[in-house]
Design an enzyme around this catalytic site. Structure first.
Site, PDB file in Angstrom:
ATOM      1  CE  LYS A 122      -4.143  -2.032   1.337  1.00 16.47           C
ATOM      2  NZ  LYS A 122      -5.159  -2.561   2.551  1.00 16.47           N
TER       3      LYS A 122
ATOM      4  NE  ARG B 234      -7.242  -8.618   0.402  1.00 17.55           N
ATOM      5  CZ  ARG B 234      -6.856  -7.867  -0.459  1.00 17.55           C
ATOM      6  NH1 ARG B 234      -5.934  -7.047  -0.306  1.00 17.55           N
ATOM      7  NH2 ARG B 234      -7.429  -7.861  -1.553  1.00 17.55           N
TER       8      ARG B 234
HETATM    9  N1  HH2 Z   1      -7.389  -4.158   0.995  1.00 21.87           N
HETATM   10  C1  HH2 Z   1      -7.885  -4.234  -0.436  1.00 21.87           C
HETATM   11  C2  HH2 Z   1      -8.787  -4.973  -0.764  1.00 21.87           C
HETATM   12  N2  HH2 Z   1      -9.508  -5.639   0.088  1.00 21.87           N
HETATM   13  N3  HH2 Z   1      -9.712  -6.696   2.340  1.00 21.87           N
HETATM   14  C3  HH2 Z   1      -9.385  -6.678   3.467  1.00 21.87           C
HETATM   15  N4  HH2 Z   1      -9.864  -7.412   4.601  1.00 21.87           N
HETATM   16  N5  HH2 Z   1      -8.334  -5.983   4.056  1.00 21.87           N
HETATM   17  C4  HH2 Z   1      -7.685  -5.063   3.377  1.00 21.87           C
HETATM   18  O1  HH2 Z   1      -6.734  -4.518   3.699  1.00 21.87           O
HETATM   19  C5  HH2 Z   1      -7.891  -5.099   1.829  1.00 21.87           C
HETATM   20  C6  HH2 Z   1      -9.177  -5.774   1.297  1.00 21.87           C
HETATM   21  C7  HH2 Z   1      -6.946  -3.444  -1.307  1.00 21.87           C
HETATM   22  O2  HH2 Z   1      -5.649  -3.985  -1.821  1.00 21.87           O
HETATM   23  P1  HH2 Z   1      -5.753  -4.846  -3.479  1.00 21.87           P
HETATM   24  O3  HH2 Z   1      -6.776  -5.631  -3.430  1.00 21.87           O
HETATM   25  O4  HH2 Z   1      -4.504  -5.114  -3.730  1.00 21.87           O
HETATM   26  O5  HH2 Z   1      -6.136  -3.258  -4.182  1.00 21.87           O
HETATM   27  P2  HH2 Z   1      -7.273  -3.135  -5.172  1.00 21.87           P
HETATM   28  O6  HH2 Z   1      -8.440  -2.724  -4.179  1.00 21.87           O
HETATM   29  O7  HH2 Z   1      -6.889  -2.091  -6.116  1.00 21.87           O
HETATM   30  O8  HH2 Z   1      -7.882  -4.365  -5.949  1.00 21.87           O
END
Ligand code: HH2
Length: 278
Positions: A223, A258
């Protein structure tokens, strides 16, 4: 082979670290958008993460990066239709990253085991009832605002205390809907309506969140704040910072992580857990 669902749910008591590998079936996620939009590439990535030791594969079809637009349930279903059943068939424990109950229902029907709801059941009132009906474990995450506006000007008096109260309230709502307490996992929502100092305070204050007595998941992976501190603009160069954040959370009692980079986090946690147990 990763942990069983029972072992995953018991991790906050046993202190066995749980690694959740991220699989974004999206064209626009902030660090891997487009890479796994093709069903074949997504299935291959799920296999790779399982081989590296992921205990859960978290599949999502909507980016929640700052400023992102919502993706309809119909479009999420279209993106997941082939690849989610294929990932379940590979033997992985799958969680579905969605805030919409029709998408979660499809995923559970296809064999997903866990709901990951970044709105903590606030986007879709039917989500907590669905989790209760199916007795599905559910991850409830804190977010200030919505993905579209959350980074505009997040403000807190005491971020750790406010996030803790929010998570306690959402856990109580899930329990009232009929989700057993041992099936509720909470997540402080790193990067969701938080500035650098808020993310750092939440990681440093993780013990306060852990004191709720529920499973705690944390998602610092790649992040922005992980890039801001060492000056790493490229999200793919943020693995070491991600490992540091996971270890800090682990040492304060969080047990579920995660992440995009499964193997480095897995290895770091294995060493940290061995040292803690020595
Ligand atoms: N962060 C993201 C998405 N889902 N779920 C949980 N429980 N906790 C988190 O910190 C979290 C999540 C965002 O990250 P990412 O999936 O890599 O990116 P994007 O939202 O752009 O797909």
């Amino acid at each position: 082979m990763g942990l069983s669902l029972d072992d995953i749910l018991a991790s906050h008591r046993t202190r066995k670290p749980v690694v959740m590998g991220i699989l974004n079936v999206t064209p626009d996620s902030f660090s891997d958008g487009g890479a796994f939009f093709d069903p074949g590439a997504a299935a291959e990535q799920a296999r790779r993460m399982a081989d590296e030791g992921a205990d859960i594969i978290d599949m999502g079809a909507e980016s929640t990066r700052p400023g992102s637009e919502r993706v309809t349930a119909g479009e999420q279903l279209r993106r997941l239709r082939k690849v989610l059943p294929a990932t379940v068939a590979s033997g992985a424990v799958v969680s579905i990253d969605t805030t919409l109950s029709p998408v979660a229902r499809f995923a559970l029907d296809a064999g997903a085991a866990i709901i990951n709801d970044v709105s903590a059941g606030r986007d879709d009132q039917a989500m907590l009832d669905l989790a209760a009906d199916r007795q599905a474990p559910i991850i409830l995450m804190h977010m200030l605002g919505t993905p579209k506006d959350m980074q505009a000007e997040p403000r807190y008096e005491n971020v750790v205390a406010e996030v803790r109260v929010f998570l306690a309230e959402r856990a109580a709502a899930a329990e009232a809907a009929g989700v057993p307490r041992e099936r509720i996992i909470v997540d402080p929502g790193i990067g969701f309506g938080k500035r650098l100092e808020h993310n750092l305070a939440l990681l440093a204050g993780m013990g306060e969140i852990v004191s709720l007595g529920l499973g705690v998941l944390v998602g610092p992976s790649r992040k922005r704040f992980i890039g801001e501190l060492p000056g790493q603009d490229d999200p793919r160069q943020r693995t070491a910072g991600t490992v540091a954040a996971c270890l800090a959370a682990w040492s304060r009692g969080a047990t579920m992580f995660r992440v995009h980079d499964v193997q480095p986090v897995r290895d770091a946690l294995a060493v940290a857990a061995a040292i803690a147990g020595a």
